[in-house]
Design an enzyme around this catalytic site. Structure first.
Site, PDB file in Angstrom:
ATOM      1  CD  GLU A 133      -2.927  -0.933   2.591  1.00  0.00           C
ATOM      2  OE1 GLU A 133      -2.760   0.189   3.248  1.00  0.00           O
ATOM      3  OE2 GLU A 133      -3.497  -1.866   2.823  1.00  0.00           O
ATOM      4  CD  GLU A 171     -12.377   1.844   0.201  1.00  0.00           C
ATOM      5  OE1 GLU A 171     -13.084   0.767   0.343  1.00  0.00           O
ATOM      6  OE2 GLU A 171     -11.236   2.014   0.761  1.00  0.00           O
ATOM      7  CE  LYS A 174     -11.213   2.170   3.694  1.00  0.00           C
ATOM      8  NZ  LYS A 174     -10.338   1.623   4.465  1.00  0.00           N
ATOM      9  CD  GLU A 209      -8.630   6.748   6.554  1.00  0.00           C
ATOM     10  OE1 GLU A 209      -8.801   5.787   6.089  1.00  0.00           O
ATOM     11  OE2 GLU A 209      -7.044   7.082   6.675  1.00  0.00           O
TER      12      GLU A 209
END
Length: 498
Positions: free
Chosen positions: A263, A317, A320, A326
């Site tokens: 990641e 996303e 999240k 985030e």
């Protein structure tokens, strides 16, 4: 101490490159409108993304990925880890249903056993190595242990005293887990999976880490960070953290386990206290990261040995929890629209994130000027490109240099040929880019605001040997010399390329 560390550096085994370095993407699913797996795979194919990491082993996604040629990393979610780590048969059952049932149609190449377990699920730490071994044993039983690696992603936060890298070491309270884990990785010819987030390192440094150093921006030598023990120069956080991992493993006497970054990325939007979570910074970081990996730069400790990396992440996303950042690490929205257009000149067409049909053909960085001139002469001659905009006084004359003129000629030919990848080669001096090379009133085919439509012209192959007397030589201002110079240029092209 410095002498000891220097000797350690010199004695350390060089980590071998297992295969060509690659860029992959993580696919999270915390979206209110998650695309269907077939839509996800269609986006991956369109973007020429050949490596993905899933945070689970979703059956529909694995079926959709079948026969796609995309290499897939599946994950055992943390909530399933305790059961697997305490039962060999549970591990075998997981492998049978989530790997064996789909392989080889779905090209599964690795299994992540949990994710950042040592940070997020410390009560499972004592059974983590057991889980690794049980999953590997199941692969051995299915004769898949050589095709599929087993590892577990670690947070870079478990590496302490990470700069200078030569002084880095793993949190010693975790050694009872890390030592047998590294032994397992070495004995199975696997790799250390590491999550690296220079964004958080930068945010938490209180100004100690410069933004340019976190973003991979070029730094003059006097601004690079220097490891006083090894005298190695570091121009970015990413390389420093990778080398810190290598040194931390070396302190535990493991010197031949490669690192794969599972990641890394940068958010494109954040809350009011996250001022550097911007589209420009996300574009800069991910573009530079991709070029850094694919150009096989390597790290100061292991130059030329690139670290394959999975970008976090494919989609924004929106469900999240946490700060706004985030929700905004993605390269695309749920509908497949790019959050930004990556700047990847010189890195081919991988991850163009170009759903608006904005791709261009331009000169490669560092291409030989004589080869460029020869290719330019061919494009404006046998290639039948209308190079009149490059004549003095016309919109694309300035800047008057071979690179700028080649960019226009290459891109015009590329669009004329239907944007076929074969039409953007020019004997190796051209490359596809998502960065619009238009400037001022010089608009390239396909530029925003232009439809890029060209006449229905059948253009010759790059190997054509038929001169075209109507071609322009764009560096001549005298019409009476154009035909002669065009022929001379074409002859030079043939001689250079033979």
């Amino acid at each position: 101490m410095a002498l000891h560390l220097l000797l350690l550096l010199l004695a350390a085994s060089v980590v071998a490159a297992d295969e060509e370095p690659f860029i992959g993407v993580n696919i999270g699913t915390d979206l209110s409108d998650m695309p269907h797996p077939t839509q996800v795979v269609a986006l991956l194919k369109a973007q020429q993304i050949r490596h993905v990491r899933l945070y689970d082993a979703d059956q529909a996604m694995l079926v959709a990925l079948a026969k796609s040629g995309i290499q897939v990393v599946v994950t055992i979610p943390n909530e399933e880890l305790l059961a697997i780590g305490q039962s060999n048969s549970t591990g075998a059952n997981w492998v049978f249903h989530n790997v064996v049932a789909h392989y080889p149609a779905t090209n599964i190449t690795a299994i992540c056993v949990g994710s950042e377990v040592l940070n997020t699920l410390p009560n499972a730490a004592k059974i983590l190595v057991n889980a690794l071994k049980y999953i590997h044993s199941a692969l051995v039983a299915s004769n898949l242990d050589r095709q599929i690696k087993v590892s577990t992603p670690l947070s870079s936060s478990i590496i302490l005293d990470s700069f200078p890298p030569s002084q880095a070491f793993f949190n010693r309270s975790l050694n009872q887990v890390l030592v047998p884990m590294l032994e397992f990785l070495q004995s199975t010819d696997s790799y250390l999976m590491l999550n690296i987030y220079p964004y958080y390192d930068y945010m938490q440094s209180n100004g100690v880490i410069p933004l340019d150093y976190a973003l991979f921006k070029p730094l003059p030598p006097n601004e690079e960070a220097v490891d006083s023990n090894t005298l190695l120069h570091y121009s970015n956080v990413f390389d420093a953290m990778v080398d810190a991992a290598y040194f931390a493993m070396a302190f535990l006497n493991y010197t031949n386990i490669p690192v794969v970054v599972t990641e890394s990325g940068w958010p494109s939007k954040g809350d009011s206290n996250e001022l550097d979570a911007t589209v420009d910074n996300a574009d800069t970081y991910n573009s530079n990261l991709i070029k850094h990996v694919l150009n096989k730069t390597g790290t100061p400790k292991h130059p030329g040995i690139a670290v394959s990396t999975y970008i976090y992440e494919l989609y924004n996303e929106d469900t999240k929890v946490g700060p706004l950042s985030e929700k905004n690490w993605g390269l695309f929205d749920a509908d497949g629209a790019p959050i930004y257009i990556l700047h990847l000149t010189g890195s081919g067409a991988v991850l163009a994130n170009d759903t608006t049909n904005q791709t261009y053909c331009i000169a490669k960085d560092g291409a030989d000027p004589k080869m460029l001139q020869a290719a330019l002469d061919w494009a404006c001659g046998p290639g039948k490109v209308d190079c009149s905009p490059l004549l003095q006084g016309e919109p694309c004359y300035e800047p008057d240099n071979v690179i700028a003129h080649a960019n226009f000629a290459f891109d015009t030919y590329f669009h004329k040929m239907g944007k076929s990848s074969d039409a953007c080669d020019f004997k190796g001096v051209a490359t596809i880019s998502t960065s619009d090379p238009s400037h001022g009133s010089c608009l390239f085919p396909g530029s925003l605001g232009k439809n890029g439509t060209l006449g229905n012209i059948t253009a010759p192959s790059m190997n054509s040997t038929i001169p075209d007397s109507s071609a322009y030589d764009v560096h001549s201002c005298e019409p009476r010399y154009r035909r002669l110079l065009m022929v001379m240029g074409f002859v030079m092209w043939v001689l250079v390329l033979l």
